[in-house]
Design a protein around this motif. Structure first.
Motif, short mmCIF file in Angstrom:
data_model
loop_
_atom_site.label_atom_id
_atom_site.label_comp_id
_atom_site.label_asym_id
_atom_site.label_seq_id
_atom_site.Cartn_x
_atom_site.Cartn_y
_atom_site.Cartn_z
N CYS A 55 0.83 -1.21 0.00
CA CYS A 55 0.00 0.00 0.00
C CYS A 55 0.86 1.26 0.00
O CYS A 55 1.92 1.31 0.62
CB CYS A 55 -0.90 0.02 1.22
N GLN A 56 0.34 2.27 -0.68
CA GLN A 56 1.01 3.56 -0.71
C GLN A 56 0.39 4.55 0.27
O GLN A 56 1.03 5.51 0.68
CB GLN A 56 0.95 4.14 -2.13
N SER A 57 -0.88 4.32 0.64
CA SER A 57 -1.56 5.22 1.58
C SER A 57 -2.74 4.49 2.21
O SER A 57 -3.21 3.47 1.70
CB SER A 57 -2.03 6.48 0.87
N GLN A 58 -3.22 5.03 3.32
CA GLN A 58 -4.39 4.45 3.98
C GLN A 58 -5.66 4.65 3.16
O GLN A 58 -6.63 3.91 3.32
CB GLN A 58 -4.57 5.09 5.37
N ALA A 59 -5.64 5.65 2.28
CA ALA A 59 -6.83 5.92 1.46
C ALA A 59 -6.95 4.95 0.30
O ALA A 59 -8.00 4.86 -0.34
CB ALA A 59 -6.79 7.35 0.94
N GLU A 60 -5.90 4.21 0.02
CA GLU A 60 -5.88 3.30 -1.12
C GLU A 60 -6.73 2.06 -0.83
O GLU A 60 -6.61 1.44 0.22
CB GLU A 60 -4.44 2.89 -1.41
N GLN A 61 -7.58 1.72 -1.76
CA GLN A 61 -8.39 0.52 -1.67
C GLN A 61 -8.00 -0.42 -2.81
O GLN A 61 -7.82 0.04 -3.94
CB GLN A 61 -9.88 0.86 -1.76
N ILE A 62 -7.86 -1.68 -2.50
CA ILE A 62 -7.38 -2.65 -3.49
C ILE A 62 -8.46 -3.71 -3.69
O ILE A 62 -8.95 -4.31 -2.74
CB ILE A 62 -6.07 -3.33 -3.04
N PHE A 63 -8.82 -3.91 -4.95
CA PHE A 63 -9.81 -4.90 -5.33
C PHE A 63 -9.19 -5.93 -6.27
O PHE A 63 -8.26 -5.61 -7.01
CB PHE A 63 -11.00 -4.25 -6.02
N ILE A 64 -9.72 -7.13 -6.24
CA ILE A 64 -9.23 -8.18 -7.13
C ILE A 64 -10.41 -8.92 -7.73
O ILE A 64 -11.46 -9.07 -7.09
CB ILE A 64 -8.31 -9.17 -6.37
N SER A 68 -13.41 -16.38 -13.01
CA SER A 68 -14.09 -17.67 -12.81
C SER A 68 -13.87 -18.26 -11.43
O SER A 68 -14.26 -19.41 -11.19
CB SER A 68 -13.66 -18.70 -13.87
N GLN A 69 -13.27 -17.50 -10.51
CA GLN A 69 -13.00 -18.03 -9.18
C GLN A 69 -13.56 -17.15 -8.05
O GLN A 69 -14.17 -17.67 -7.13
CB GLN A 69 -11.49 -18.22 -8.99
N THR A 70 -13.37 -15.86 -8.10
CA THR A 70 -13.92 -15.00 -7.07
C THR A 70 -15.40 -14.74 -7.35
O THR A 70 -15.86 -14.85 -8.49
CB THR A 70 -13.18 -13.65 -7.03
N PRO A 71 -16.17 -14.41 -6.30
CA PRO A 71 -17.58 -14.06 -6.52
C PRO A 71 -17.70 -12.90 -7.49
O PRO A 71 -16.81 -12.04 -7.59
CB PRO A 71 -18.06 -13.67 -5.11
N SER A 72 -18.79 -12.87 -8.21
CA SER A 72 -19.02 -11.80 -9.19
C SER A 72 -18.97 -10.44 -8.52
O SER A 72 -19.58 -10.22 -7.46
CB SER A 72 -20.38 -11.99 -9.86
N ILE A 73 -18.24 -9.50 -9.12
CA ILE A 73 -18.17 -8.16 -8.54
C ILE A 73 -19.51 -7.43 -8.66
O ILE A 73 -19.71 -6.39 -8.05
CB ILE A 73 -17.04 -7.33 -9.19
N TYR A 74 -20.43 -7.99 -9.45
CA TYR A 74 -21.77 -7.41 -9.51
C TYR A 74 -22.58 -7.79 -8.28
O TYR A 74 -23.66 -7.25 -8.04
CB TYR A 74 -22.48 -7.87 -10.78
N GLN A 75 -22.05 -8.71 -7.49
CA GLN A 75 -22.71 -9.13 -6.25
C GLN A 75 -21.87 -8.81 -5.01
O GLN A 75 -22.41 -8.59 -3.93
CB GLN A 75 -22.99 -10.63 -6.30
N GLN A 76 -20.54 -8.80 -5.17
CA GLN A 76 -19.66 -8.65 -4.01
C GLN A 76 -18.36 -8.00 -4.44
O GLN A 76 -17.79 -8.36 -5.47
CB GLN A 76 -19.38 -10.03 -3.40
N TRP A 77 -17.88 -7.03 -3.67
CA TRP A 77 -16.57 -6.45 -3.91
C TRP A 77 -15.51 -7.32 -3.24
O TRP A 77 -15.57 -7.56 -2.04
CB TRP A 77 -16.48 -5.02 -3.36
N ASN A 78 -14.56 -7.81 -4.01
CA ASN A 78 -13.50 -8.65 -3.48
C ASN A 78 -12.31 -7.76 -3.13
O ASN A 78 -11.48 -7.45 -3.97
CB ASN A 78 -13.10 -9.70 -4.53
N GLN A 79 -12.27 -7.34 -1.85
CA GLN A 79 -11.35 -6.30 -1.43
C GLN A 79 -10.24 -6.87 -0.55
O GLN A 79 -10.46 -7.76 0.27
CB GLN A 79 -12.09 -5.22 -0.65
#
Length: 404
Positions: A55-64, A68-79
């Motif tokens: 991380c570069q700052s506390q304000a930074e948010q990281i999503f992945i 075909s493996q993580t839940p759909s981002i249309y249903q859940q944010w993978n953070q």
């Protein structure tokens, strides 16, 4: 729902690196760099993977999004979670032990919408992919650009894949196809695996061609297979898709695009390669698969072989098709009424990923429609709706069509 601030993890990952006392130190990150993303722990037939970001700052948010493996981002944010008082953010997931695929990383200070409306979530996510998708500096494999995401990262949990940079040594020719019908210019990369002047060498066309000539190139593999007499010498044309908007317009059952391929580009390519009685093959993935099949239905005598990978047969927008105008059904359901026009000596290879549940079903239905009329094969490959998985299957499929 994703919180508006970056969460701080009170417990760390299960990987042994997280049991060290120097979490986040220069030495610790050097160890991570040496190991590479993701950190791996084997568990029976599954693999516990920990993806890291500095991380570069506390304000930074990281999503992945691991395709075909993580839940759909249309249903859940993978953070990612951040470990308190460190610059370490991590995301954990269990993957199949032999998983090969890809993922996107997004770092942003924009707040994700607190809505369940899929359209709103999609719009926000696509903006992030275009503006804030990152090359993972801890990943040992080359990243590549995609139609929507600015950068996509590869993940391979088995032995190291071949180095794609070897294809940089392969010299191909590039030209600009200035289509009169489409009033648009498309880059096309040309390659041939032999200098012989046979006029009946096969001609293979690839939609989204920049993926296979430049981003995840297959030229070296094609040359090696030819040199080993495992496939016959052939000519290859990689037709670039310009951008995601133009791609959707062209590949979404646009009669004029198919007409331009058949009446403009193919004759021009035959002239460029010195071909005459060549078998013409067309390869496409996702919307490209839809476009390839649509072109065959429109021009059944122009194409001899198709490779259809994860085709978007659910399509039902025919606003650019006089051929399919006034139809209310999905594309897949319209196919039977046009099959009698296809010559019986055509070869069609249908491919889909084992993680693509709906597309697997559609591919099986397409096979049922086609097989009584033309030589059709169907195969399910490991993985999902992913160029990394398509690449290996594409090479295997070309070996079937071009076997010597």
């Amino acid at each position: 729902m994703k919180p508006t601030t970056l969460p701080c993890a009170t417990t760390s990952s299960a990987h042994p690196l997280f049991q060290q006392n120097d979490l986040g130190s220069k030495n610790w990150w050097n160890q991570v760099q040496h190991i590479g993303n993701p950190l791996i722990l084997k568990k029976n037939h599954r693999t516990h993977c920990t993806f890291l970001w500095r991380c570069q700052s506390q304000a930074e948010q990281i999503f992945i999004d691991i395709y075909s493996q993580t839940p759909s981002i249309y249903q859940q944010w993978n953070q990612f979670q951040q470990i308190e008082n460190t610059d370490i953010a991590f995301f954990e997931i269990e993957l199949p032990h032999d998983w090969s695929g890809s993922y996107v990383l997004v770092t942003t200070t924009d707040l994700a919408p607190h809505t369940t409306d899929a359209a709103v979530r999609r719009q926000w996510w696509q903006k992030q992919l275009q503006q804030h998708a990152q090359i993972d500096p801890l990943n040992p494999y080359p990243a590549y650009p995609a139609q929507v995401a600015r950068w996509v990262n590869q993940v391979h949990l088995t032995e190291k894949e071949e180095n794609y940079t070897q294809d940089l040594l392969i010299q191909y020719r590039s030209l600009q196809w200035q289509s009169t019908l489409l009033e648009t210019t498309y880059p096309v990369d040309l390659y041939q695996t032999s200098d012989e002047l046979s006029a009946n060498r096969p001609l293979i066309l690839f939609l989204d061609g920049q993926v296979w000539s430049q981003h995840l190139p297959i030229l070296q593999q094609l040359q090696t297979l030819t040199d080993q007499n495992k496939i016959i010498p052939a000519c290859y044309a990689f037709i670039h898709s310009i951008n995601s908007e133009q791609r959707c317009f062209d590949y979404g059952c646009r009669d004029l695009f198919s007409q331009a391929l058949v009446e403009e580009l193919i004759p021009y390519l035959k002239q460029q390669f010195g071909l005459d009685n060549s078998k013409i093959s067309l390869c496409g993935q996702s919307l490209g698969g839809l476009c390839a099949l649509h072109t065959l239905l429109l021009y059944p005598n122009a194409l001899h072989q198709l490779i259809l990978q994860s085709g978007s047969y659910w399509w039902s927008d025919y606003s650019q098709s006089h051929f399919l105008k006034d139809q209310q059904q999905r594309f897949l359901e319209l196919i039977p009424q046009h099959l009698q026009r296809i010559p019986t000596d055509r070869n069609i290879l249908i491919r889909t990923g084992q993680c693509e549940t709906d597309m697997c079903e559609d591919s099986e239905q397409l096979y049922v429609h086609l097989n009584p009329f033309v030589d059709t094969q169907i195969h399910t490959f490991a993985g999902g709706h992913d160029a990394v998985n398509w690449r290996h299957d594409l090479i295997a499929s070309l070996q079937i069509l071009l076997s010597s």
